[in-house]
Design a protein around this motif. Structure first.
Motif, PDB file in Angstrom:
ATOM      1  N   GLU A   3      -6.792 -53.911  39.735  1.00  0.00           N
ATOM      2  CA  GLU A   3      -7.582 -53.695  38.524  1.00  0.00           C
ATOM      3  C   GLU A   3      -7.791 -55.004  37.768  1.00  0.00           C
ATOM      4  O   GLU A   3      -8.770 -55.165  37.055  1.00  0.00           O
ATOM      5  N   THR A   4      -6.847 -55.931  37.895  1.00  0.00           N
ATOM      6  CA  THR A   4      -6.925 -57.202  37.175  1.00  0.00           C
ATOM      7  C   THR A   4      -7.734 -58.243  37.934  1.00  0.00           C
ATOM      8  O   THR A   4      -7.897 -59.358  37.464  1.00  0.00           O
ATOM      9  N   GLY A   5      -8.222 -57.883  39.118  1.00  0.00           N
ATOM     10  CA  GLY A   5      -8.993 -58.823  39.922  1.00  0.00           C
ATOM     11  C   GLY A   5      -8.134 -59.731  40.787  1.00  0.00           C
ATOM     12  O   GLY A   5      -8.656 -60.608  41.475  1.00  0.00           O
ATOM     13  N   GLU A   6      -6.831 -59.489  40.783  1.00  0.00           N
ATOM     14  CA  GLU A   6      -5.919 -60.286  41.602  1.00  0.00           C
ATOM     15  C   GLU A   6      -5.853 -59.715  43.011  1.00  0.00           C
ATOM     16  O   GLU A   6      -5.940 -58.498  43.188  1.00  0.00           O
ATOM     17  N   PRO A   7      -5.637 -60.561  44.004  1.00  0.00           N
ATOM     18  CA  PRO A   7      -5.321 -60.029  45.332  1.00  0.00           C
ATOM     19  C   PRO A   7      -4.012 -59.223  45.250  1.00  0.00           C
ATOM     20  O   PRO A   7      -3.142 -59.523  44.426  1.00  0.00           O
ATOM     21  N   ARG A   8      -3.890 -58.197  46.066  1.00  0.00           N
ATOM     22  CA  ARG A   8      -2.741 -57.281  46.018  1.00  0.00           C
ATOM     23  C   ARG A   8      -1.405 -58.019  46.102  1.00  0.00           C
ATOM     24  O   ARG A   8      -0.498 -57.740  45.332  1.00  0.00           O
ATOM     25  N   GLN A   9      -1.263 -58.945  47.030  1.00  0.00           N
ATOM     26  CA  GLN A   9       0.008 -59.658  47.181  1.00  0.00           C
ATOM     27  C   GLN A   9       0.330 -60.511  45.956  1.00  0.00           C
ATOM     28  O   GLN A   9       1.480 -60.617  45.552  1.00  0.00           O
ATOM     29  N   GLN A  10      -0.683 -61.082  45.354  1.00  0.00           N
ATOM     30  CA  GLN A  10      -0.477 -61.884  44.145  1.00  0.00           C
ATOM     31  C   GLN A  10      -0.020 -60.982  42.996  1.00  0.00           C
ATOM     32  O   GLN A  10       0.866 -61.341  42.229  1.00  0.00           O
ATOM     33  N   GLN A  11      -0.629 -59.814  42.883  1.00  0.00           N
ATOM     34  CA  GLN A  11      -0.238 -58.868  41.846  1.00  0.00           C
ATOM     35  C   GLN A  11       1.203 -58.409  42.059  1.00  0.00           C
ATOM     36  O   GLN A  11       1.981 -58.331  41.109  1.00  0.00           O
ATOM     37  N   LEU A  12       1.562 -58.109  43.299  1.00  0.00           N
ATOM     38  CA  LEU A  12       2.933 -57.685  43.592  1.00  0.00           C
ATOM     39  C   LEU A  12       3.925 -58.784  43.239  1.00  0.00           C
ATOM     40  O   LEU A  12       4.976 -58.513  42.653  1.00  0.00           O
ATOM     41  N   ALA A  13       3.609 -60.016  43.599  1.00  0.00           N
ATOM     42  CA  ALA A  13       4.495 -61.135  43.282  1.00  0.00           C
ATOM     43  C   ALA A  13       4.662 -61.278  41.772  1.00  0.00           C
ATOM     44  O   ALA A  13       5.782 -61.473  41.266  1.00  0.00           O
ATOM     45  N   ARG A  14       3.563 -61.156  41.030  1.00  0.00           N
ATOM     46  CA  ARG A  14       3.633 -61.253  39.571  1.00  0.00           C
ATOM     47  C   ARG A  14       4.458 -60.106  38.995  1.00  0.00           C
ATOM     48  O   ARG A  14       5.314 -60.308  38.126  1.00  0.00           O
ATOM     49  N   ASN A  15       4.250 -58.903  39.508  1.00  0.00           N
ATOM     50  CA  ASN A  15       4.998 -57.746  39.015  1.00  0.00           C
ATOM     51  C   ASN A  15       6.489 -57.864  39.304  1.00  0.00           C
ATOM     52  O   ASN A  15       7.321 -57.500  38.464  1.00  0.00           O
ATOM     53  N   VAL A  16       6.849 -58.360  40.470  1.00  0.00           N
ATOM     54  CA  VAL A  16       8.265 -58.563  40.794  1.00  0.00           C
ATOM     55  C   VAL A  16       8.855 -59.605  39.846  1.00  0.00           C
ATOM     56  O   VAL A  16       9.960 -59.417  39.319  1.00  0.00           O
ATOM     57  N   ASN A  17       8.136 -60.684  39.612  1.00  0.00           N
ATOM     58  CA  ASN A  17       8.627 -61.715  38.698  1.00  0.00           C
ATOM     59  C   ASN A  17       8.801 -61.175  37.281  1.00  0.00           C
ATOM     60  O   ASN A  17       9.764 -61.511  36.597  1.00  0.00           O
ATOM     61  N   GLU A  18       7.871 -60.329  36.839  1.00  0.00           N
ATOM     62  CA  GLU A  18       7.998 -59.707  35.520  1.00  0.00           C
ATOM     63  C   GLU A  18       9.220 -58.794  35.461  1.00  0.00           C
ATOM     64  O   GLU A  18       9.959 -58.802  34.477  1.00  0.00           O
ATOM     65  N   LEU A  19       9.430 -58.016  36.513  1.00  0.00           N
ATOM     66  CA  LEU A  19      10.595 -57.138  36.574  1.00  0.00           C
ATOM     67  C   LEU A  19      11.884 -57.948  36.495  1.00  0.00           C
ATOM     68  O   LEU A  19      12.796 -57.626  35.728  1.00  0.00           O
ATOM     69  N   LEU A  20      11.967 -59.022  37.263  1.00  0.00           N
ATOM     70  CA  LEU A  20      13.174 -59.843  37.267  1.00  0.00           C
ATOM     71  C   LEU A  20      13.395 -60.516  35.912  1.00  0.00           C
ATOM     72  O   LEU A  20      14.537 -60.637  35.457  1.00  0.00           O
ATOM     73  N   ALA A  21      12.323 -60.916  35.248  1.00  0.00           N
ATOM     74  CA  ALA A  21      12.449 -61.515  33.917  1.00  0.00           C
ATOM     75  C   ALA A  21      12.965 -60.477  32.907  1.00  0.00           C
ATOM     76  O   ALA A  21      13.816 -60.789  32.065  1.00  0.00           O
ATOM     77  N   GLU A  22      12.460 -59.254  32.995  1.00  0.00           N
ATOM     78  CA  GLU A  22      12.933 -58.189  32.110  1.00  0.00           C
ATOM     79  C   GLU A  22      14.412 -57.897  32.351  1.00  0.00           C
ATOM     80  O   GLU A  22      15.164 -57.631  31.414  1.00  0.00           O
ATOM     81  N   LEU A  23      14.816 -57.950  33.595  1.00  0.00           N
ATOM     82  CA  LEU A  23      16.211 -57.677  33.928  1.00  0.00           C
ATOM     83  C   LEU A  23      17.153 -58.706  33.331  1.00  0.00           C
ATOM     84  O   LEU A  23      18.283 -58.381  32.984  1.00  0.00           O
ATOM     85  N   ARG A  24      16.711 -59.942  33.201  1.00  0.00           N
ATOM     86  CA  ARG A  24      17.571 -60.977  32.613  1.00  0.00           C
ATOM     87  C   ARG A  24      18.004 -60.595  31.207  1.00  0.00           C
ATOM     88  O   ARG A  24      19.140 -60.847  30.812  1.00  0.00           O
ATOM     89  N   VAL A  25      17.118 -59.985  30.453  1.00  0.00           N
ATOM     90  CA  VAL A  25      17.436 -59.565  29.093  1.00  0.00           C
ATOM     91  C   VAL A  25      18.481 -58.449  29.122  1.00  0.00           C
ATOM     92  O   VAL A  25      19.492 -58.508  28.423  1.00  0.00           O
ATOM     93  N   ALA A  26      18.245 -57.434  29.918  1.00  0.00           N
ATOM     94  CA  ALA A  26      19.170 -56.297  29.988  1.00  0.00           C
ATOM     95  C   ALA A  26      20.518 -56.717  30.566  1.00  0.00           C
ATOM     96  O   ALA A  26      21.571 -56.262  30.101  1.00  0.00           O
ATOM     97  N   GLN A  27      20.508 -57.587  31.562  1.00  0.00           N
ATOM     98  CA  GLN A  27      21.758 -58.014  32.192  1.00  0.00           C
ATOM     99  C   GLN A  27      22.652 -58.770  31.228  1.00  0.00           C
ATOM    100  O   GLN A  27      23.874 -58.629  31.278  1.00  0.00           O
ATOM    101  N   ALA A  28      22.059 -59.547  30.330  1.00  0.00           N
ATOM    102  CA  ALA A  28      22.871 -60.268  29.344  1.00  0.00           C
ATOM    103  C   ALA A  28      23.643 -59.284  28.470  1.00  0.00           C
ATOM    104  O   ALA A  28      24.841 -59.469  28.227  1.00  0.00           O
TER     105      ALA A  28
END
Length: 154
Positions: A3-28
């Motif tokens: 939907e954002t115009g990104e290739p699927r693999q690029q979107q997945l990579a961005r989403n995984v990175n966002e998930l991991l960044a969110e986890l850093r907050v909760a893990q602390a």
């Protein structure tokens, strides 16, 4: 293309990175709580706690342990599976684990505050604090997002 115009693999990579960044907050938060809980068990005052207080403490430690496992699993999976093109599965299952981990963290924090209330002021304070803190987590972490999901995006 997504939907954002990104290739699927690029979107997945961005989403995984966002998930991991969110986890850093909760893990602390989980790490700080877990460290606090581990230290409590080795104090002289804890040895004098009632059986009820020790039971609540152990349940709290178990919820904190579960939150730790659930909130760190997606990072571990990413490290083990990222070269195998499994980002879609990491995101799908990882999202569920994170929600479960946040629920366990909410219960652990609620029980910690309730236990402190019990030790300092008694059973009535424990119950009031458990309802108040549990209610805050429930509303902010689960009810509000559900309400926002039902509204059309602006």
């Amino acid at each position: 293309m997504s939907e954002t115009g990104e290739p699927r693999q690029q979107q997945l990579a961005r989403n995984v990175n966002e998930l991991l960044a969110e986890l850093r907050v909760a893990q602390a938060g989980v790490q700080i709580l877990f460290g606090f809980l581990l230290a409590v068990a080795f104090t002289g005052t804890f040895r004098e706690a009632s059986g009820f207080e020790k039971s609540i403490y152990l349940v709290t430690v178990l919820f904190t342990s579960a939150a730790t496992a659930l909130l760190t699993a997606p990072a571990a999976w990413h490290r083990l599976l990222f070269r195998e093109g499994r980002r879609s599965e990491i995101l799908r299952v990882g999202n569920r684990l994170v929600v479960a981990g946040l629920a366990c963290l909410a219960v652990a924090v609620t029980l910690t505050v309730a236990l402190i209330g019990k030790v300092i002021f008694g059973v009535a304070a424990m119950a009031a604090l458990a309802v108040a803190v549990g209610g805050i987590f429930t509303v902010l972490w689960f009810v509000v997002p559900r309400l926002l999901r039902t509204r059309p995006p602006e």
